[in-house]
Design a protein around this motif. Sequence first.
Motif, PDB file in Angstrom:
ATOM      1  N   VAL A 336       0.967  -1.311   0.052  1.00 55.16           N
ATOM      2  CA  VAL A 336      -0.041  -0.070   0.095  1.00 55.16           C
ATOM      3  C   VAL A 336       0.831   1.085   0.026  1.00 55.16           C
ATOM      4  O   VAL A 336       1.771   1.233   1.092  1.00 55.16           O
ATOM      5  N   LEU A 337       0.755   2.168  -1.090  1.00 52.90           N
ATOM      6  CA  LEU A 337       1.683   3.008  -1.210  1.00 52.90           C
ATOM      7  C   LEU A 337       0.746   4.451  -1.310  1.00 52.90           C
ATOM      8  O   LEU A 337       0.232   4.473  -2.069  1.00 52.90           O
ATOM      9  N   ASP A 338       1.328   5.307  -0.205  1.00 47.93           N
ATOM     10  CA  ASP A 338       0.871   6.808  -0.215  1.00 47.93           C
ATOM     11  C   ASP A 338       1.848   7.775  -0.488  1.00 47.93           C
ATOM     12  O   ASP A 338       2.998   7.620  -0.560  1.00 47.93           O
ATOM     13  N   ASP A 339       1.173   8.849  -0.689  1.00 51.07           N
ATOM     14  CA  ASP A 339       2.187  10.018  -0.853  1.00 51.07           C
ATOM     15  C   ASP A 339       3.150  10.007  -1.930  1.00 51.07           C
ATOM     16  O   ASP A 339       2.751   9.896  -3.120  1.00 51.07           O
ATOM     17  N   LYS A 340       4.618  10.183  -1.815  1.00 51.27           N
ATOM     18  CA  LYS A 340       5.419  10.138  -2.947  1.00 51.27           C
ATOM     19  C   LYS A 340       6.436   8.601  -2.700  1.00 51.27           C
ATOM     20  O   LYS A 340       7.434   8.408  -3.081  1.00 51.27           O
ATOM     21  N   ALA A 341       5.621   7.725  -2.051  1.00 55.19           N
ATOM     22  CA  ALA A 341       6.341   6.325  -1.563  1.00 55.19           C
ATOM     23  C   ALA A 341       6.628   5.531  -2.736  1.00 55.19           C
ATOM     24  O   ALA A 341       5.980   5.546  -3.708  1.00 55.19           O
ATOM     25  N   THR A 342       7.636   4.729  -2.829  1.00 62.55           N
ATOM     26  CA  THR A 342       7.995   3.898  -3.912  1.00 62.55           C
ATOM     27  C   THR A 342       7.959   2.349  -3.464  1.00 62.55           C
ATOM     28  O   THR A 342       8.492   2.220  -2.473  1.00 62.55           O
ATOM     29  N   GLY A 343       7.302   1.445  -4.098  1.00 58.95           N
ATOM     30  CA  GLY A 343       7.448   0.291  -3.513  1.00 58.95           C
ATOM     31  C   GLY A 343       8.341  -0.590  -4.885  1.00 58.95           C
ATOM     32  O   GLY A 343       8.147  -0.419  -5.900  1.00 58.95           O
ATOM     33  N   VAL A 344       9.141  -1.501  -4.369  1.00 60.62           N
ATOM     34  CA  VAL A 344       9.631  -2.357  -5.499  1.00 60.62           C
ATOM     35  C   VAL A 344       9.697  -3.825  -4.951  1.00 60.62           C
ATOM     36  O   VAL A 344       9.740  -4.210  -3.846  1.00 60.62           O
ATOM     37  N   PHE A 345       9.317  -4.338  -5.957  1.00 58.58           N
ATOM     38  CA  PHE A 345       9.235  -6.009  -5.771  1.00 58.58           C
ATOM     39  C   PHE A 345       9.652  -6.655  -6.868  1.00 58.58           C
ATOM     40  O   PHE A 345       9.527  -6.484  -8.115  1.00 58.58           O
ATOM     41  N   TYR A 346      10.769  -7.783  -6.527  1.00 58.52           N
ATOM     42  CA  TYR A 346      11.267  -8.499  -7.502  1.00 58.52           C
ATOM     43  C   TYR A 346      11.093  -9.864  -7.016  1.00 58.52           C
ATOM     44  O   TYR A 346      11.479 -10.107  -5.841  1.00 58.52           O
ATOM     45  N   GLY A 347      10.563 -10.621  -7.776  1.00 55.83           N
ATOM     46  CA  GLY A 347      10.421 -12.027  -7.095  1.00 55.83           C
ATOM     47  C   GLY A 347      10.809 -13.203  -8.087  1.00 55.83           C
ATOM     48  O   GLY A 347      10.225 -13.189  -9.232  1.00 55.83           O
ATOM     49  N   ARG A 348      11.566 -13.900  -7.976  1.00 48.99           N
ATOM     50  CA  ARG A 348      12.045 -15.208  -8.654  1.00 48.99           C
ATOM     51  C   ARG A 348      11.793 -16.372  -8.112  1.00 48.99           C
ATOM     52  O   ARG A 348      12.481 -16.549  -6.888  1.00 48.99           O
ATOM     53  N   ILE A 349      11.132 -17.182  -9.058  1.00 47.80           N
ATOM     54  CA  ILE A 349      11.078 -18.764  -8.545  1.00 47.80           C
ATOM     55  C   ILE A 349      11.925 -19.365  -9.373  1.00 47.80           C
ATOM     56  O   ILE A 349      11.564 -19.156 -10.678  1.00 47.80           O
ATOM     57  N   ARG A 350      12.790 -20.221  -9.049  1.00 48.06           N
ATOM     58  CA  ARG A 350      13.350 -21.040 -10.110  1.00 48.06           C
ATOM     59  C   ARG A 350      13.239 -22.548  -9.722  1.00 48.06           C
ATOM     60  O   ARG A 350      13.441 -22.916  -8.523  1.00 48.06           O
ATOM     61  N   VAL A 351      12.762 -23.215 -10.647  1.00 42.09           N
ATOM     62  CA  VAL A 351      12.588 -24.711 -10.770  1.00 42.09           C
ATOM     63  C   VAL A 351      13.559 -25.229 -11.323  1.00 42.09           C
ATOM     64  O   VAL A 351      13.655 -25.132 -12.664  1.00 42.09           O
ATOM     65  N   ARG A 352      14.315 -26.142 -10.827  1.00 46.22           N
ATOM     66  CA  ARG A 352      15.564 -26.898 -11.161  1.00 46.22           C
ATOM     67  C   ARG A 352      14.941 -27.934 -12.307  1.00 46.22           C
ATOM     68  O   ARG A 352      13.882 -28.521 -11.854  1.00 46.22           O
ATOM     69  N   GLN A 353      15.760 -28.456 -12.927  1.00 44.88           N
ATOM     70  CA  GLN A 353      15.262 -29.576 -13.874  1.00 44.88           C
ATOM     71  C   GLN A 353      14.815 -30.956 -13.088  1.00 44.88           C
ATOM     72  O   GLN A 353      13.739 -31.629 -13.559  1.00 44.88           O
ATOM     73  N   HIS A 354      15.394 -31.319 -12.064  1.00 37.82           N
ATOM     74  CA  HIS A 354      15.037 -32.581 -11.308  1.00 37.82           C
ATOM     75  C   HIS A 354      13.578 -32.239 -10.438  1.00 37.82           C
ATOM     76  O   HIS A 354      13.191 -33.063  -9.568  1.00 37.82           O
ATOM     77  N   ALA A 355      13.303 -30.769 -10.075  1.00 34.79           N
ATOM     78  CA  ALA A 355      12.320 -30.539  -9.228  1.00 34.79           C
ATOM     79  C   ALA A 355      10.886 -30.445  -9.877  1.00 34.79           C
ATOM     80  O   ALA A 355      10.127 -29.819  -9.877  1.00 34.79           O
ATOM     81  N   GLN A 356      10.634 -31.920 -10.290  1.00 35.19           N
ATOM     82  CA  GLN A 356       9.301 -32.242 -10.896  1.00 35.19           C
ATOM     83  C   GLN A 356       8.101 -32.152  -9.685  1.00 35.19           C
ATOM     84  O   GLN A 356       8.585 -31.933  -8.457  1.00 35.19           O
TER      85      GLN A 356
END
Lengths: 461, 255
Positions: A336-356
């Motif tokens: 929730v961002l008000d005024d001059k606030a900045t939000g940053v979201f980076y989300g990475r999900i890595r699924v390896r080859q054997h992670a069936q």
Amino acid sequence: MNSISTIPDADAAEAPHFGAVRTAFQQYESQTRAAGEPDWLASLRRRQLTRFLAAGYPTRRDEDWRHTSLDAVVSMPFALASSAGPDGRIVQLLEGSAFSSVSGQRLVFVNGHLIPELSRAVRSSDGVYVAGFASAVQEKSEILRARLTADSEDGSDGSLGALNLAFAREGAVVIVPANTVLDEPIVLVFVSFPQTAGERTHVRNVIMTGPNSRATVIEHYIGLGTESAVTSSVTELHAGQGAVFEHLKLQDESNSVFHLATLRARLESSSKVSCHSFALGSRLSRQNVLATLAGEGIEAVFNGLYLGDADRLIDHYLSVDHAAAGCASHEFFNGVLDDKATGVFYGRIRVRQHAQKTDAKQTNKNLLLSDDAAVHTRPQLEIYADDVKCTHGATIGQLDPEGLFYLRSRGLPVATARRMLIHAFAGEIIERVWCGAARDVLNRLVWDRVERTRHVSASEQ
Amino acid sequence: MQPILEIDQLEAGVQGKQILKGISLKIYPGEMHAIMGPNGSGKSTLASILAGRDGYEIIRGRVLYQGRNLLELSPEDRAREGVFLAFQYPVEIPGVNSAYFLKAALNEVRKYRGMPELDAIEFLALVKEKIKLLDLDEELLKRPVNVGFSGGEKKRNEVLQMAVLEPRLAVLDETDSGLDIDALKIVANGVNCLRKPDNAQLVITHYQRLLDHIVPDKVHVLVDGRIVMSAGKELALELESKGYDWIVREAKRVN
């Protein structure tokens, strides 16, 4: 000191402000050596400092730091924070603080120094170990040596992680033996009370929960004063096989503090782990969550809420590595961002080859309450396995006008209607907290913050 | 006697398109009126304007509620003054508990009317009594507003809110649509029970079948933004047997 690695001398290319870092390190090292810190740690610290000096602070040229500038941190003086002691104001702050009513063990740190008078730690018969980092490196030397060496030498915590360990004075070390159930959460309170501009606090926490144990750890960062300061915090979490563990972090530092933090979690098979990040304070905050799902059958939840006003920047960086088959990871982050606030979201999900049979879900939802608020969101999936269920999504929006009209049409004032919707949006995240006492605290706290939000009474017309 | 609602030559539109082309009607205390009409005739627009939804332009005419200009009031003030809209599509509000919401709404209305606010126990006693009328499960009160409710539960929940807030003027926008016959009877029974000598109801519907169970004093037929015919309850039966086509033709011939 023969066994200790050496730090290369500065060359002409080294940034001039690193001189202060080197000087601070020399002074700090003589203190820790005088205090009898083990050689392995002294050596590890030197290697970490070397790593930091070589890499420097992250800059916006780094893809992972594109929206978050540390220029202000770089240009601030580099001085290690000294303890402010159990000052009356600190006692008062603690008494009124969010988790003060939550019973159980508690460690209180002021400017990165453990304050035993304000803490409540008991050596319990169940073998649960809760102590400050400085004593733990003596008492649990071999365990910590293995843990810290393995964790820091893989380099995933970046140069800030290296800087953190080079200077980490204190932190909490929590070791829960196998098959042990802790009914009450362990609360760690970190108070920053900078006395002069640019004070740095480095906190290193290590949490290890044994197989089939159950525990909850709460980290709460608060502050006093208006001097600019930097809090660096790294928490290493290792959840054993079949462990059930909840980690809750509430970052509610003063507006003048830069908060740079990493939670690195290694989860073993069949563990069930929830990690929550509530980011409400500080001028700039960066929370990394770097998780490795190392065994099969893990259920992991990474859950977060950020509330920003004024010109705060709140950055969450998540990297979840599915390194084994049959795990579920769910990431839910609302902002929730008000005024001059900045939000940053980076989300990475890595699924390896054997992670069936991976089941991974990631959502990032953002509510912008003013025209000047901004958010940068980048959910990413990196999938190398073929039999997986992965979804991700991000939304940026305003309060639902239909919902607002519905509430108003029943007689609720527009400000109340807006607060209800904002609180409900935040509540989606709070509801996922298992610990009932903490959930109640967060509900009240978030409601109070929403009350104060400037743009709740802005008319929709 | 002063009408509870007086609509006088109301013309209104949305995004530059005129939808209501001169509507007039008066509803007196104790009366129930029905507005019927084919799809797109402006029924829901009228309901939205009465409740104060954003985005509608009033071109001409006026709406008086108990002698006051209704259109100048905010949606919340209309509710506090006793205007209630049962939504055609009740809005789901995730995260807002039904009981909490309804108690907050009731206390806002009571405060405005100079009545003492109800505490949690008093509120629960009241709502439990009303909920029986609608044959709703009390568990619904613990859930977020309308979230996970069936279509029928949503409509009954609208009438429950109406029962709790006790409006002077209730506008029911297609409250019958999507209901099976049992749910329709429950809703109709609820609406009938809420009929009082000092309040008024405006029932907007496409189908006559609701009017088998609730008996309006007057039926108005809305076609293309105009009331083309007003008569007693027998008009509804005629519409049911003959459809809207004849009246649409009739309306075109007159214009």
